[in-house]
Structure formats: structure tokens, C-alpha cells
Design a protein around this motif. Structure first.
Motif, PDB file in Angstrom:
ATOM      1  N   VAL A 496       0.860  -1.176   0.000  1.00  0.00           N
ATOM      2  CA  VAL A 496       0.000   0.000   0.000  1.00  0.00           C
ATOM      3  C   VAL A 496       0.900   1.231   0.000  1.00  0.00           C
ATOM      4  CG1 VAL A 496      -1.659   1.368   1.315  1.00  0.00           C
ATOM      5  CG2 VAL A 496      -1.958  -1.113   1.126  1.00  0.00           C
ATOM      6  N   HIS A 519      -1.499  -1.033  -4.128  1.00  0.00           N
ATOM      7  CA  HIS A 519      -2.622  -0.110  -4.005  1.00  0.00           C
ATOM      8  C   HIS A 519      -2.033   1.274  -3.757  1.00  0.00           C
ATOM      9  CE1 HIS A 519      -5.659  -3.365  -3.623  1.00  0.00           C
ATOM     10  NE2 HIS A 519      -4.633  -4.029  -3.082  1.00  0.00           N
ATOM     11  N   THR A 543      -3.504  -0.827  -8.501  1.00  0.00           N
ATOM     12  CA  THR A 543      -4.784  -0.148  -8.355  1.00  0.00           C
ATOM     13  C   THR A 543      -4.520   1.277  -7.879  1.00  0.00           C
ATOM     14  OG1 THR A 543      -5.860  -2.232  -7.753  1.00  0.00           O
ATOM     15  CG2 THR A 543      -7.027  -0.188  -7.224  1.00  0.00           C
ATOM     16  N   GLN A 545      -5.879   5.030  -6.696  1.00  0.00           N
ATOM     17  CA  GLN A 545      -7.018   5.691  -6.076  1.00  0.00           C
ATOM     18  C   GLN A 545      -6.758   7.192  -5.979  1.00  0.00           C
ATOM     19  OE1 GLN A 545      -9.900   4.287  -5.156  1.00  0.00           O
ATOM     20  NE2 GLN A 545      -9.204   2.258  -5.838  1.00  0.00           N
ATOM     21  N   ALA A 629     -11.821  -3.329  -0.461  1.00  0.00           N
ATOM     22  CA  ALA A 629     -11.006  -4.041  -1.442  1.00  0.00           C
ATOM     23  C   ALA A 629     -10.760  -5.495  -1.059  1.00  0.00           C
ATOM     24  CB  ALA A 629      -9.670  -3.317  -1.626  1.00  0.00           C
TER      25      ALA A 629
END
Length: 887
Positions: A496, A519, A543, A545, A629
Motif C-alpha cells: 500500500v 494499491h 490499483t 485511487q 477491497a
């Protein structure tokens, strides 16, 4: 005129020796205030020849010649010829790889060069520096001398090759001697004329004046690179030195005549145009500029020794289908034939052939004729007119280019599956090269991204500005700051990345461990656009965001510094960030370098960078995203969120803390450090705090935290490089910038295409050949990127950017945009130099543009020149001379 008693079987240097005996005290060479008489030229060449003979130089032995335009350039040529050898000329701007190929292909054991060029030469090259050679008389034996014969090589010139590598054309003494005699007679050259050479010796363009000048008792003026690129400097020189004869490429001359006083760059008596076609209307303008100057068009491939046909402009200009000057009629000792519209040339100028290429020699040279590939037609008066090519070979700015050679080099790139390079006509009627590229990886999300930067390892990334990107690259890829003290990233891990900025950490993780799951979170819209493009280009499972992470779910105002996006954040303020950046910059300098003026200028530049605007951004709790998620574990939580790091941690529930194995946090505020370390220790992590030496006097530091387990433990004491890992290079991501840089490192600048077009496949005809008619046309707008990454900050940058937008025909130019990537080329560069002189009053060497082709760097060079040139006791008005910082 050429003496009637010149021997018919002489070698080239023998003709020059004869002239030296006739006029020993006449001026033979001139270069920037230096004059050599024929006696001194011959003496120096003989000294060099003796030295070369002792090194084994003799008939058909090839000697490399890589020098700037200078007196040594001509002495080097004549010395090699006197030694019995043949010279292989190379352009100083050639990439190292091309020079290495030529040296190897020609089996060159000795390279004549200059001391300033040594650093750029291939390793293992045996050199002799002409600028440090001892030209004093020495009582040394002349060495064993084997006299060259007319059938021996005089030089080998490399031209573009259709098979993917350049080919060397071998010219014998009898070829060049025949040419020198014929052209001297055709141009009616007289003793005492002043001849100017402005062309590279790596092509044979300049040989029209170089050798005829020295054989007919003229003075050869070797024009420096800087003068040849400036109308003002060249015009002043031509007027002062009363230049009589000039050979030049039409596009070069046209570029020099874009400003005032265009007539000053015209010679007084003979103008010879060659290397490319001359438009009739332009030639009419030349006649008006200099009515007493005779104008000639000169044509001939390198394989026929410089030139084989000439046309003298007289009376009313002819009417031709092409709208260009005719090629003319053959010189003495040359013959022409037209077979199926193609021109064949024969006679004494036909070269020996291609070095080490017997198959190609047999194909192009047959029956005493050279097959040119040029289509021509016979005019009623016996002149020939150029009508095109039977293949794709073109000439751009006087350089002969085989697109097949560029094809071959591009196919060697790891990301290219197929390619074809073709010449395409522009709106202005000129020609440019266009590369149609089929990538190995079908999806190329970075190809059309407006701002792409190529990292030092060759990786392209979407970015906001160069200095920031280079700083992040150094932190993540070089120092590998997020892998210290036992932090690991393994196959199958989940990462992350909070505060991803443009996503370089995501790129790093994806290349280090291809099957890692990432992420990435970035609330800044400008940075997020880059993150998304980089994630798509480099990550198979990234991914992205467009949100920030915090302790609660809400919308907040984010302060975005356009010049320093790394410092943008929800708690950002310009005054605090200014102190941080200033400390970082000061820590890079020795105390002795920190003058009051330096500090003032750095402060002003930082203020320029900290111009801000406010954007609205969404904030989320990390635990909320983990649930949404379905994340079962986080192997590494990396946090770099500009003073919001504690907020991010407070958005993690106790249940989710157990899912986290490792953290690396950049802490920006000292008051947050103790709460963060305490929280991590309460959650069962071992913790270590470390500060980069360049960040001393600031609050910034790294916090490393690892939950002890069989998977790993915190390493407190570690050697500085113990954590470093090799990051695999991936060439699959392509952009026009990547391909342009790749070619620039391997080919001369004039062979780099002006445009690159991405294709899913190359269209084919029914018989399987490339359907060139089906390839899309490219407009000038498509050929040039949009530009405008970072707005100009100083008066010099703003003025320079305005000049670029006009010359390059782009709407906006940023300080980090590259002149050549925006569509610039050598002739536009000449126009730029002229505009810089008119605007700023400084003479900018064109080399500065090639070495520092951005607005920022070029503005620094202009400011430095203006500072040196200013009168004593005056201040520099309007200049933007500020030291560049890396932040």
C-alpha cells in the motif's frame, strides 16, 4: 588555374606540394586569426607524416580523423596523405557507438584527434592529439617511406547504409585528383582567391573548396562551427576577409539568411550549392542579393567523388517540372547514361567501392558505371533534371540518409517488434523522416502522455517536472531508501503506497518483483494523472485511487505547489516548505560557496517554485478501503503524505493493524515523531528512526517498522549498501522520447526521425510487402509534442520560451522541454542562435543547444554570457541567472 605542368599521374598531396613550391609565402590556411603559409602548411604536414610513418602508416592504411574545424583539421588530412595513408573523417557530434563501429570496420589503429575530445572516445582507442603535437623542427629520420600511387586510397567516407549499418566509400587518389582538376577548371578558380569551408569533413561536401583551393593557390578559410551557425558572425567574417568562393548546402544558407543583412553571407565571386535541390524562386532571391556572384548547382554521390555534374545559373532561370535547378552537365572525365530513367555515372571519379562490402560493391558498381538510384530526365539543352528516387533514400539538410539503416537500429530496441521509417513531405515542401513503430507490448499508455521523462536507467515515466522526478528516482531506485533495515518486497506481496505522487515507488516495486500487488493513493489530480499512466505502463496489478488517506472520511482542501509537488499537502504552507527546501539546498553546498548573492538567488528561485493553488480532494480511512477491497494482508505500508502521516495511521483499526507486516514512513513534523513511534511499538513493531544527512536542520526523517516474525526482523546496524538490490531493466514501455534518445545514442542527429507513429501492425499488400500508401500521413502538429511542462520563471526563460514557440510552432513551451524533442533540428537551431543574438546581444555557440537543449539550461548559458559581456560597474538587467537546484 591549375598549372599545365601538373603530373597526370600525381597523388592529391603531390598537387598541393607543387603549389607550395610555386607560392611558398602565400597564405594557404586561415582560422580565427591564425594564418599558415604554403611553406608552413607543407612543413607541418611533413612532420606529422614522418611520425605517422613510424607508426606503420603507409599505402591503403586507414587513419581516423576526429577533430573540430581548425588548422589541425587540414594539417591532419595532408599529413596522413603525405605518409601514404588514407584518412577516415568523423564528425565530433557522432555518438560514441557510431565512432566505435567506424574505427572497427575500417581497422583504424591510429586516430588523430584533439585533447578536448578524448573523454568521449570509445575505450581502447589509440590516439594522437594534434593540438598538443610538437610542430617544432626536429632532426629525426623521415622513417621508411613507401610512396602512395594514384590507385591507392586517399580517404574513406562513411555514408548511411540500407542494411542497418553505415558503409565506407573508398576514394582513390586518381579519383579525387581528377575531380579537383575538373572542378577547378569548371569554376575558373584563380590563384589568390579566398575560399570558405563551412561543412563537416565527415561528408565530402566541403571537398569542392578544400582541395581545389590548395591546388590552385587560394587561401582556404576554415570557418569555425560557431561562425558557420551565426549569420552575424559569418557575415562579419565574409566581409572582413573578402571571401570569394563558398560551397554550402541550400538549406544551411537559407537558415543563415532569415534575419537582416542576408547579403553579407554571400561570397563575392562563386557560390556553389550542393547536397540537396535548390528551389528556383529562392535562387532568384540569391541573384538579387549578390548580382556579381556566379551561382552553380553541383551534383554527385560520394561514390562518384564529390560531384559529377554542374549547372551555372545564367540569364533567365529554366522551367523545370520539379521547380528546382537542373543538375547540369558532366565535368571533364565524367560520363552519364540514363537507363529506364535512372542515372548511371562513369568516368575517372568512380570510387573503388565499399570497404569490406564486395557484394554491395558488385551490386552498385558494374561495367565502370555507378548506379545512382536517382531518376532524371534530359532537358532540351542537354542538362539533366532530378526527378526523384527509385528507393527511399533521401537527403535532409545535405546529408544522405538510408531509412533502412534507421529501421535496423530501431529493431534492436527491446520494445520494438516491427518498424518502417519513411520520408514524408511536410506542409512547407521539405522532407522529414517518420518512424512507424509496432511495439512488442500492445498497450502503450505512456505513448501520448503530454509530459514524459526518461529516467537514468532508460525507463520512461509520466511526470510533472524533471528535478522532482530525478530526486524521487535517486531516493527510490538509487538509494533504495524504502528497503533499508530489513524491509523486503517479495513475490506475491501486497504493498500500500500512501502519497504515491507520480508513482515511482509503484514502478520500482513492479520492476523489482513483477507479481506484487500494489494499491496506490494520491489526492493531487496532476500527480494522480501521472500515477495512473505509470501504473498502467509498468504494473500488472496496480490499483490507483485518486484520494488521500486520513483518520476520517471527508473532503479537504489540498495546497498544490506546481513547481514542487512533493511538498503539496493538506497541511502545507509556503513559509514552512521554503525553509525545508532552503536547508536541503544549503546542505548540498560547502560553506565557502554560500555567498550572500547565492543565497538571495536561491531564495528567489524557491519562491518561484512555491507558487501554489488549492484543489479539493477526498479523504478516506485506510481501514475502510481495506474492507472494501478485501485486503487480507499488507506486507508493506509506505507513507509519504506531507505532515499527514499520523492521520493515516489513525485511520487504521486495531483489527487491521494485525494485517500489516512492515512500514516505512517519512515523517515531516517533529511533534508527530513520538506519537508515531509509540503507536507502532504498541502494535508490536520494532522501530528505527533515521535522517538523511541532506535533511539535517529539518524535521524530516524516515521511520522503519517491522513486526518480528519468521518473514523478517528489523536490522538496526547495516552497511550502507547491504540493502541494495538490482532492479531489472524493462524495455517494453515505449514513447517517442524513449526511441528518440535510443537513436540519438547510436545515430547522427540528422538521422533521428522527426515523428514516431504507434501502429498495431504494419499494413501489407496482397503479396506481403509493406503497403506504404496505407500508412497514415503525419502533420507538423502530430510530429511535435505539445510542450509546456513547467512554466518559465525568469525573464530570460520567458523570452527564450517565446522565441521557441514561434520557431517550433507550438502553443506552449516549458522550461524543461527539449528543443529537439519539440521538432527542432540543426537548421532551426541556427535560426535560434540568430534570434538569441538579436534579442540578448550574446553570441551563443550552437554546441550549447545540443548539450543543454532545454529552456532552463539554455537560459543559464545566455545569462552567463551576458554577465561576462556586461560593461564593468553595471548590473545585469532582466536576466534570470540563478543556480538550478535539485528538489
Amino acid at each position: 588555374m591549375l598549372a599545365v605542368n601538373a603530373p597526370t599521374n600525381a597523388c592529391l598531396h603531390e598537387l598541393i606540394e607543387e603549389q607550395a613550391r610555386r607560392t611558398p609565402e602565400w597564405a594557404a590556411l586561415a582560422f580565427e586569426g591564425i594564418r599558415l603559409t604554403y611553406r608552413e602548411l607543407d612543413r607541418r604536414a611533413e612532420l606529422l607524416a614522418r611520425h605517422l610513418r613510424r607508426l606503420g602508416v603507409g599505402p591503403d592504411v586507414l587513419v581516423g580523423l576526429l577533430v573540430e574545424r581548425s588548422i589541425e583539421m587540414v594539417v591532419g588530412i595532408l599529413g596522413i596523405l603525405k605518409a601514404g595513408g588514407a584518412y577516415v573523417p568523423m564528425e565530433t557530434t557522432f555518438p560514441r557507438e557510431r565512432i566505435a563501429f567506424m574505427l572497427g570496420d575500417a581497422n583504424v589503429n591510429v586516430l588523430l584527434t584533439q585533447h578536448s575530445l578524448l573523454a568521449d572516445l570509445p575505450e581502447g582507442t589509440a590516439t594522437l592529439c594534434l593540438d598538443t603535437f610538437d610542430w617544432s623542427e626536429r632532426n629525426e629520420p623521415p622513417g621508411e617511406s613507401v610512396r602512395a600511387q594514384p590507385q591507392n586510397l586517399a580517404y574513406v567516407i562513411y555514408t548511411s547504409g540500407s542494411t542497418g549499418r553505415p558503409k565506407g566509400v573508398g576514394i582513390e587518389h586518381r579519383n579525387i585528383v581528377s575531380y579537383v582538376r575538373a572542378i577547378s577548371e569548371r569554376l575558373a578558380l584563380e590563384p589568390g582567391m579566398h575560399h570558405a569551408t563551412v561543412s563537416t569533413i565527415a561528408a565530402d561536401l566541403g571537398n569542392t573548396v578544400v582541395f581545389p583551393a590548395l591546388v590552385t593557390g587560394g587561401c582556404l578559410h576554415v570557418v569555425s562551427q560557431q561562425r558557420a551557425e551565426s549569420q552575424a558572425l559569418l557575415g562579419e567574417y565574409f566581409t572582413r576577409e573578402r571571401i570569394d568562393v563558398l560551397k554550402i548546402v541550400p538549406s544551411h544558407l537559407a537558415a543563415l539568411q532569415t534575419g537582416k543583412n542576408a547579403e553579407q553571407v554571400m561570397p563575392r565571386r562563386r557560390l556553389i550549392l550542393g547536397g540537396e535541390a535548390s528551389r528556383l524562386e529562392w535562387v532568384e532571391q540569391l541573384r538579387a542579393l549578390a548580382p556579381s556572384c556566379e551561382i552553380y548547382n553541383h551534383y554527385g554521390p560520394t561514390e562518384t567523388t564529390v560531384g559529377a555534374l554542374t549547372y551555372r545559373v545564367e540569364g533567365q532561370l529554366p522551367v523545370t517540372r520539379s521547380g528546382t535547378l537542373p543538375l547540369g552537365k558532366p565535368l571533364a572525365n565524367a560520363s552519364v547514361e540514363i537507363l529506364d530513367g535512372e542515372l548511371y555515372i562513369g568516368g575517372a571519379g568512380i570510387a573503388r567501392g565499399y570497404l569490406n562490402r564486395p557484394d554491395l560493391t558488385a551490386e552498385k558498381f558494374a561495367g565502370g558505371l555507378y548506379r545512382t538510384g536517382d531518376l532524371v530526365r534530359l532537358l532540351p539543352d542537354g542538362d539533366l533534371e532530378f526527378c526523384g528516387r527509385i528507393d527511399d533514400q533521401i537527403k535532409i539538410h545535405g546529408y544522405r540518409i538510408e531509412p533502412g539503416e534507421i529501421d535496423g537500429v530501431l529493431r534492436e530496441h527491446g520494445g520494438v517488434r516491427d518498424v518502417v521509417v519513411l520520408p514524408r513531405a511536410t506542409e512547407s515542401g521539405d522532407k522529414q523522416l517518420v518512424a512507424y513503430v509496432v511495439p512488442k507490448r500492445p498497450e502503450q499508455p505512456l505513448w501520448a502522455f503530454p509530459a514524459v521523462h526518461v529516467l537514468p536507467d532508460g525507463t520512461p515515466v509520466a511526470h510533472l517536472n524533471k528535478n522532482e522526478t530525478d530526486y524521487i528516482y535517486n531516493e527510490i531506485f538509487v538509494l533504495q531508501a524504502y528497503l533499508r533495515h530489513g524491509i523486503t518486497i517479495r513475490a506475491g506481496d501486497c504493498v500500500v503506497d500512501a502519497g504515491s505522487n507520480i508513482g515511482l515507488f509503484s514502478v520500482f516495486c513492479s520492476r523489482l518483483v513483477p507479481d506484487v500487488r500494489i494499491h496506490s493513493f494520491e489526492p493531487n489530480p496532476a500527480a494522480f494523472a501521472c500515477l495512473q499512466a505509470n501504473g498502467a505502463a509498468w504494473g500488472t496489478n496496480v490499483t490507483c485511487q485518486p484520494v488521500g488517506l486520513s483518520r476520517d472520511e471527508r473532503t479537504a482542501e489540498l495546497t498544490f505547489f506546481e513547481g514542487l509537488s512533493l511538498l503539496s499537502g493538506f497541511y502545507a504552507d509556503a513559509a514552512t516548505e521554503r525553509d525545508v527546501v532552503k536547508s536541503y539546498v544549503f546542505n548540498q553546498q560547502d560553506e565557502s560557496e554560500r555567498t550572500e548573492r547565492w543565497a538571495t538567488e536561491i531564495g528567489a528561485l524557491i519562491d518561484d517554485r512555491l507558487q501554489s493553488r488549492t484543489v479539493s480532494a477526498r479523504l478516506r480511512r485506510l481501514s475502510g478501503y481495506i474492507a472494501e477491497a478485501g485486503i487480507e494482508r499488507i506486507d508493506l505500508l509506505k507513507i509519504n503524505v506531507e505532515k499527514s502521516e499520523l492521520d493515516v495511521l489513525q485511520g487504521i483499526t486495531d483489527a487491521d493493524w494485525g494485517k500489516i507486516r512492515q512500514l516505512v514512513i517519512e515523517v515531516d513534523l517533529s511533534q508527530n515523531l513520538e506519537p508515531i513511534t509509540s503507536l507502532l511499538e504498541q502494535q508490536g513493531f520494532e522501530v528505527l528512526v533515521e535522517q538523511d544527512p541532506l535533511l539535517r536542520s529539518t524535521d524530516l526523517c524516515y521511520v522503519y517498522a517491522i513486526r518480528p516474525s519468521a518473514a523478517g526482523q528489523l536490522i538496526r546496524e547495516q552497511a550502507p549498501d547491504a540493502h541494495l538490490q538490482s532492479v531489472p531493466v524493462d524495455q517494453q514501455a515505449l514513447t517517442p522520447l524513449v526511441l528518440r534518445k535510443y537513436l540519438t545514442a547510436r545515430l547522427p542527429h540528422y538521422m533521428v526521425p522527426a515523428a514516431f507513429v504507434l501502429m498495431p501492425e504494419l499494413p501489407l499488400t496482397a503479396n506481403g510487402k509493406i503497403d506504404r500508401e496505407a500508412l497514415p500521413l503525419v502533420t507538423s502538429d502530430q510530429a511535435r509534442p505539445s510542450g509546456g511542462s513547467t512554466v518559465p520563471r525568469t525573464a530570460t526563460e520567458r523570452t527564450l520560451a517565446a522565441i521557441w514557440t514561434e520557431l517550433l510552432k507550438v502553443e506552449q513551451v516549458g522550461v524543461e522541454d527539449d528543443f529537439f524533442e519539440l521538432g527542432g533540428h540543426s537548421l532551426l537551431a541556427i535560426q535560434l542562435v540568430s534570434r538569441v543574438r538579436d534579442t540578448f546581444g550574446v553570441d551563443l555557440p550552437l554546441r550549447n543547444l545540443f548539450e543543454h537543449p532545454t529552456v532552463a539550461k539554455l537560459a543559464e548559458a545566455i545569462d552567463a554570457l551576458a554577465w561576462v559581456a556586461r560593461p564593468a560597474g553595471t548590473s545585469q538587467s532582466g536576466a534570470g541567472n540563478r543556480e538550478e537546484i535539485t528538489v
